[in-house]
Structures are given as structure tokens and as C-alpha cells.
Scaffold this motif. Structure first.
Motif, PDB file in Angstrom:
ATOM      1  N   UNK A  26       0.804  -1.162   0.082  1.00 32.40           N
ATOM      2  CA  UNK A  26      -0.018  -0.015   0.025  1.00 32.40           C
ATOM      3  C   UNK A  26       0.643   1.212   0.017  1.00 32.40           C
ATOM      4  N   UNK A  27       1.904   1.105   0.723  1.00 33.57           N
ATOM      5  CA  UNK A  27       2.848   2.497   0.753  1.00 33.57           C
ATOM      6  C   UNK A  27       3.430   2.541  -0.544  1.00 33.57           C
ATOM      7  N   UNK A  28       3.841   1.935  -1.305  1.00 36.48           N
ATOM      8  CA  UNK A  28       4.299   2.107  -2.695  1.00 36.48           C
ATOM      9  C   UNK A  28       3.379   2.470  -3.674  1.00 36.48           C
ATOM     10  N   UNK A  29       1.983   2.234  -3.623  1.00 36.39           N
ATOM     11  CA  UNK A  29       1.025   2.714  -4.410  1.00 36.39           C
ATOM     12  C   UNK A  29       0.634   4.154  -4.154  1.00 36.39           C
ATOM     13  N   UNK A  30       0.765   4.346  -2.744  1.00 34.89           N
ATOM     14  CA  UNK A  30       0.514   5.743  -2.242  1.00 34.89           C
ATOM     15  C   UNK A  30       1.329   6.677  -2.918  1.00 34.89           C
ATOM     16  N   UNK A  31       2.796   6.418  -2.587  1.00 31.35           N
ATOM     17  CA  UNK A  31       3.967   6.928  -3.150  1.00 31.35           C
ATOM     18  C   UNK A  31       3.667   7.208  -4.566  1.00 31.35           C
ATOM     19  N   UNK A  32       3.213   6.311  -5.286  1.00 34.01           N
ATOM     20  CA  UNK A  32       3.258   6.632  -6.708  1.00 34.01           C
ATOM     21  C   UNK A  32       1.932   7.428  -7.173  1.00 34.01           C
ATOM     22  N   UNK A  33       0.846   7.347  -6.187  1.00 35.56           N
ATOM     23  CA  UNK A  33      -0.496   8.268  -6.446  1.00 35.56           C
ATOM     24  C   UNK A  33       0.134   9.732  -6.155  1.00 35.56           C
ATOM     25  N   UNK A  34       0.747   9.847  -5.088  1.00 33.64           N
ATOM     26  CA  UNK A  34       1.411  11.289  -4.831  1.00 33.64           C
ATOM     27  C   UNK A  34       2.280  11.701  -5.879  1.00 33.64           C
ATOM     28  N   UNK A  35       3.202  11.063  -6.517  1.00 28.42           N
ATOM     29  CA  UNK A  35       4.262  11.448  -7.302  1.00 28.42           C
ATOM     30  C   UNK A  35       3.314  11.939  -9.026  1.00 28.42           C
ATOM     31  N   UNK A  36       2.377  10.981  -9.006  1.00 28.61           N
ATOM     32  CA  UNK A  36       1.458  11.604 -10.186  1.00 28.61           C
ATOM     33  C   UNK A  36       0.885  12.697 -10.128  1.00 28.61           C
ATOM     34  N   UNK A  37       0.377  12.872  -8.807  1.00 28.79           N
ATOM     35  CA  UNK A  37       0.007  14.255  -8.801  1.00 28.79           C
ATOM     36  C   UNK A  37       0.804  15.409  -8.805  1.00 28.79           C
ATOM     37  N   UNK A  38       1.683  15.142  -8.127  1.00 26.60           N
ATOM     38  CA  UNK A  38       3.133  16.215  -8.234  1.00 26.60           C
ATOM     39  C   UNK A  38       3.240  16.334  -9.648  1.00 26.60           C
ATOM     40  N   UNK A  39       3.219  15.314 -10.403  1.00 31.08           N
ATOM     41  CA  UNK A  39       3.589  15.633 -11.854  1.00 31.08           C
ATOM     42  C   UNK A  39       2.344  16.064 -12.789  1.00 31.08           C
ATOM     43  N   UNK A  40       1.499  15.926 -12.247  1.00 31.39           N
ATOM     44  CA  UNK A  40       0.055  16.588 -12.790  1.00 31.39           C
ATOM     45  C   UNK A  40       0.003  15.777 -14.190  1.00 31.39           C
ATOM     46  N   UNK A  41      -0.013  14.580 -14.017  1.00 36.56           N
ATOM     47  CA  UNK A  41       0.121  13.572 -14.940  1.00 36.56           C
ATOM     48  C   UNK A  41      -1.142  12.405 -14.667  1.00 36.56           C
ATOM     49  N   UNK A  42      -2.280  12.760 -15.677  1.00 36.68           N
ATOM     50  CA  UNK A  42      -3.522  12.038 -15.702  1.00 36.68           C
ATOM     51  C   UNK A  42      -3.430  10.765 -16.114  1.00 36.68           C
ATOM     52  N   UNK A  43      -2.545  10.441 -17.001  1.00 36.28           N
ATOM     53  CA  UNK A  43      -2.206   8.910 -17.432  1.00 36.28           C
ATOM     54  C   UNK A  43      -1.553   8.306 -16.432  1.00 36.28           C
ATOM     55  N   UNK A  44      -0.590   8.828 -15.783  1.00 37.38           N
ATOM     56  CA  UNK A  44       0.094   8.147 -14.567  1.00 37.38           C
ATOM     57  C   UNK A  44      -0.929   7.639 -13.565  1.00 37.38           C
ATOM     58  N   UNK A  45      -1.891   8.709 -13.141  1.00 34.91           N
ATOM     59  CA  UNK A  45      -2.792   8.701 -12.270  1.00 34.91           C
ATOM     60  C   UNK A  45      -3.700   7.610 -12.633  1.00 34.91           C
ATOM     61  N   UNK A  46      -4.299   7.527 -13.675  1.00 34.10           N
ATOM     62  CA  UNK A  46      -5.111   6.439 -14.151  1.00 34.10           C
ATOM     63  C   UNK A  46      -4.521   4.884 -14.265  1.00 34.10           C
ATOM     64  N   UNK A  47      -3.183   5.181 -14.444  1.00 38.77           N
ATOM     65  CA  UNK A  47      -2.520   3.939 -14.716  1.00 38.77           C
ATOM     66  C   UNK A  47      -2.574   3.003 -13.309  1.00 38.77           C
ATOM     67  N   UNK A  48      -3.019   3.863 -12.168  1.00 33.49           N
ATOM     68  CA  UNK A  48      -3.038   3.003 -10.732  1.00 33.49           C
ATOM     69  C   UNK A  48      -4.332   2.570 -10.670  1.00 33.49           C
ATOM     70  N   UNK A  49      -5.298   2.734 -11.466  1.00 31.98           N
ATOM     71  CA  UNK A  49      -6.265   1.719 -11.382  1.00 31.98           C
ATOM     72  C   UNK A  49      -6.239   0.465 -11.958  1.00 31.98           C
ATOM     73  N   UNK A  50      -6.964  -0.596 -11.237  1.00 33.51           N
ATOM     74  CA  UNK A  50      -7.096  -2.001 -11.682  1.00 33.51           C
ATOM     75  C   UNK A  50      -7.474  -1.920 -13.320  1.00 33.51           C
ATOM     76  N   UNK A  51      -7.090  -2.772 -14.142  1.00 37.46           N
ATOM     77  CA  UNK A  51      -7.379  -2.806 -15.451  1.00 37.46           C
ATOM     78  C   UNK A  51      -8.722  -3.351 -15.638  1.00 37.46           C
ATOM     79  N   UNK A  52      -9.387  -2.952 -16.930  1.00 41.12           N
ATOM     80  CA  UNK A  52     -10.846  -3.379 -17.183  1.00 41.12           C
ATOM     81  C   UNK A  52     -11.080  -4.689 -16.949  1.00 41.12           C
TER      82      UNK A  52
END
Length: 166
Positions: A26-52
Motif C-alpha cells: 500500500x505504501x508503494x502505491x500511495x507514493x506513486x499516487x502522490x508522485x502522479x499528482x505532483x507531476x500533474x500526470x493524468x495518464x500516470x494517475x489512471x494507470x494506478x487503477x485496476x485494469x478493465x
């Protein structure tokens, strides 16, 4: 409430910290979530979701109590839930980026509004709240509110960014 939880599930990673099917903690995904927000990167943020596919074929039918038979819904119904989930998660990702994108975020605390809940196919952790210091500062409470995390086969993904306000 189960229907709401069913609409909160995770998608395959574009983030660098993820291995194919998700994050090791959980710590790793939260760190990546925060990094995606800092980078203002929508694709990176959506990439954290489970796949379809995993959402449609694992989460939707597997959102039942352990030991219970999985839901046997028609493909069309499972696809409807999947499409709705991803559409709403995209809208919530846009809100997260509007509120937090491009800022320097320092995590002060990570907490969950509910105890973990085990289902037949996964365990849900949430809703996630991240207390932060933000530069530039925000004009609202410095708490990032987002949805659930899912643990499937020992790997973590977001179960969506949708959340109930406290």
C-alpha cells in the motif's frame, strides 16, 4: 454499500514502481499516487487503477463474502459496471488533478476511513485519506480524499478515486 464498493476497483500500472499486476505494498502505491499528482500526470494517475478486464471479470463477480459463490452476471451487466466505474474514476482523477496537480506534496499521514474488508476475490482498504503539506498551499483542508485500494493476489491497485465526503 456493496454496489458502491463494486464501483471502486483498481487498473494495471503505468507507474514505474508497479510490476505488471500492481504494487507490492500500500505504501508503494500511495507514493506513486502522490508522485502522479505532483507531476500533474493524468495518464500516470489512471494507470494506478485496476485494469478493465480484471475489474469486469474478477472484482465485479467477486464482490461477495468469502466462501460465497461469485455473482454470475451476464457480460453486458459486468461491462456496464466496468464502463461506469472507469468513467467516474476519470472524472474524479480530473478533480484530484485540479485540486492537487503540480504541487509539491509532503505526506504527513496516511489513513483509512474504514477497516479492511475481505471479499471472495480481493480485500478492500479505504477510503484513503492522505494528510499533506502542499507548496503552494491550498485554500482548503490539506487532506487528499480518494477511494479504496484493492489487494488482489498480494498486489495493490486503486479501486477507484471515488469517495464519500466525511
Amino acid at each position: 454499500m456493496v454496489g458502491f464498493v463494486v464501483l471502486l476497483v483498481a487498473h494495471a500500472a503505468l507507474g514505474q514502481a508497479a510490476a505488471g499486476d500492481g504494487f507490492a505494498s500500500r505504501e508503494a502505491i500511495v507514493a506513486e499516487f502522490v508522485a502522479a499528482l505532483e507531476a500533474n500526470d493524468r495518464d500516470r494517475l489512471l494507470g494506478l487503477l485496476i485494469d478493465r478486464d480484471r475489474y469486469r471479470d474478477v472484482i465485479v463477480p467477486g464482490s461477495v463474502e468469502p466462501g460465497q459463490p461469485r455473482r454470475d452476471w451476464p457480460e453486458k451487466t459486468r461491462q456496464f459496471f466496468t464502463d461506469t466505474f472507469f468513467e467516474k474514476s476519470g472524472h474524479y482523477a480530473d478533480v484530484l488533478l485540479k485540486d492537487w496537480g503540480g504541487r509539491k506534496l509532503t505526506v504527513k499521514a496516511v489513513r483509512y476511513t474504514r477497516a479492511p474488508k475481505t471479499y471472495a476475490a480481493y480485500t478492500a482498504y479505504g477510503e484513503l485519506r492522505i494528510d499533506v503539506d502542499s507548496v503552494p498551499a491550498v485554500d482548503h483542508e490539506p487532506v487528499i480524499r480518494t477511494g479504496f485500494l484493492a489487494e488482489v493476489d498480494g498486489r495493490f491497485r486503486f479501486l477507484g478515486f471515488l469517495h464519500d465526503d466525511d
